[in-house]
Design an enzyme around this catalytic site. Structure first.
Site, PDB file in Angstrom:
ATOM      1  CB  THR A   1       2.856   2.914  -0.201  1.00 35.84           C
ATOM      2  OG1 THR A   1       3.785   1.813  -0.279  1.00 35.84           O
ATOM      3  CG2 THR A   1       3.486   4.122  -0.181  1.00 35.84           C
TER       4      THR A   1
ATOM      5  CB  THR B   1       6.688   0.025   0.352  1.00 27.90           C
ATOM      6  OG1 THR B   1       6.107   1.402   0.610  1.00 27.90           O
ATOM      7  CG2 THR B   1       7.690  -0.076   1.347  1.00 27.90           C
TER       8      THR B   1
ATOM      9  CG  ASP C   1      -1.974  -2.145  -6.613  1.00 27.16           C
ATOM     10  OD1 ASP C   1      -2.581  -1.545  -7.381  1.00 27.16           O
ATOM     11  OD2 ASP C   1      -1.672  -1.638  -5.560  1.00 27.16           O
TER      12      ASP C   1
END
Length: 255
Positions: free
Chosen positions: A132, A10, A109
């Site tokens: 997201t 996002t 991540d």
């Protein structure tokens, strides 16, 4: 100064770290027509607005879960910095203090989240990342990533319901007071938000049972503060955990 970049589905988040503090955290939508020059122009403008001065970061690290965007961001930062920033890849994971499962598949991540959790707790930690996607990542006391669970994120669920139905609107993500709504908006909010509260509670309960109660739970992600009934289930809520993990990795590279 360190620069860490988290390219998510996002948003792209740029974190500037110096003297034990985040000097600035910049955010921009991921999906736009990026070019190398566009990256340079955007980051120069944002740095000027935050009074970051003329000193460029001496080390830059990029985590990306959007491969189609990564080359443009890396080239743009290289053009600005005068050197190519490091991109999180499986080979890099071998140098970390944690053991990464399926390095070729796992999101960088989640690796950064795991590094933060192990560095700060040295115990069994479940990281709940409200992005997201809603992800649950378990890291044990020895630093091994034991597993991950992935579900659609809150915004993703709302957008999916809106796009796949004829009469249901896209609603704001606000925790409703009651379990059942009295109009369309509050009904959707109740169903999705209370439903996600239940999902997170159940996942925490199951993992805690697997670990015989020996478990810390930390929450991160831009939406981590929305589900207020979950506050007591978390030992820590920190929206910057991914950036903090990337910082720890970058500092290890620098050393």
């Amino acid at each position: 100064m360190l620069l860490v970049v988290d390219v998510g589905n996002t948003d792209i988040v740029f974190g500037f770290y110096e003297d034990q503090t985040w000097k600035a955290v910049l955010r921009t939508p991921t999906h736009q027509p990026w070019s190398a020059n566009g990256v340079v122009n955007w980051i120069k403008k944002e740095c000027a607005s935050k009074d970051l001065g003329d000193t460029l970061p001496s080390l830059a690290l990029i985590s990306s879960v959007v491969p189609s965007i990564s080359p443009q961001i890396q080239r743009g930062l290289a053009l600005w910095l005068g050197y190519s920033p490091t991109l999180m890849r499986p080979k890099l994971y071998e140098t970390l203090a944690i053991q990464v499962i399926v390095p070729e598949e796992i999101g960088s991540d989640l690796v950064a989240n795991a590094v933060y959790a192990h560095e700060n707790y040295k115990s069994n930690v479940l990281i709940v990342d409200f992005g997201t996607a809603l992800t649950f990542t378990l890291v044990n006391a020895e630093g091994k990533m034991e597993g991950v669970s992935i579900a659609p994120g809150l915004k993703t669920a709302v957008k999916s319901l809106f796009s796949q139905t004829a009469q249901l609107p896209e609603v704001p993500l606000e925790m409703p007071e009651f379990n059942l709504g009295t109009d369309t908006v509050s009904a959707i909010q109740a169903g999705i938000l209370w439903g996600y509260v239940g999902m997170v509670k159940e996942m925490i309960s199951r993992v805690k049972e697997d670990k015989k109660g020996d478990l810390k739970v930390v929450a991160t992600g831009g939406l981590s503060s929305i589900l207020t009934p979950l506050a007591s289930y978390f030992d820590e809520v920190n929206k910057l955990i991914t950036l903090e993990g990337l910082r720890l990795i970058a500092e290890r590279l620098k050393a």
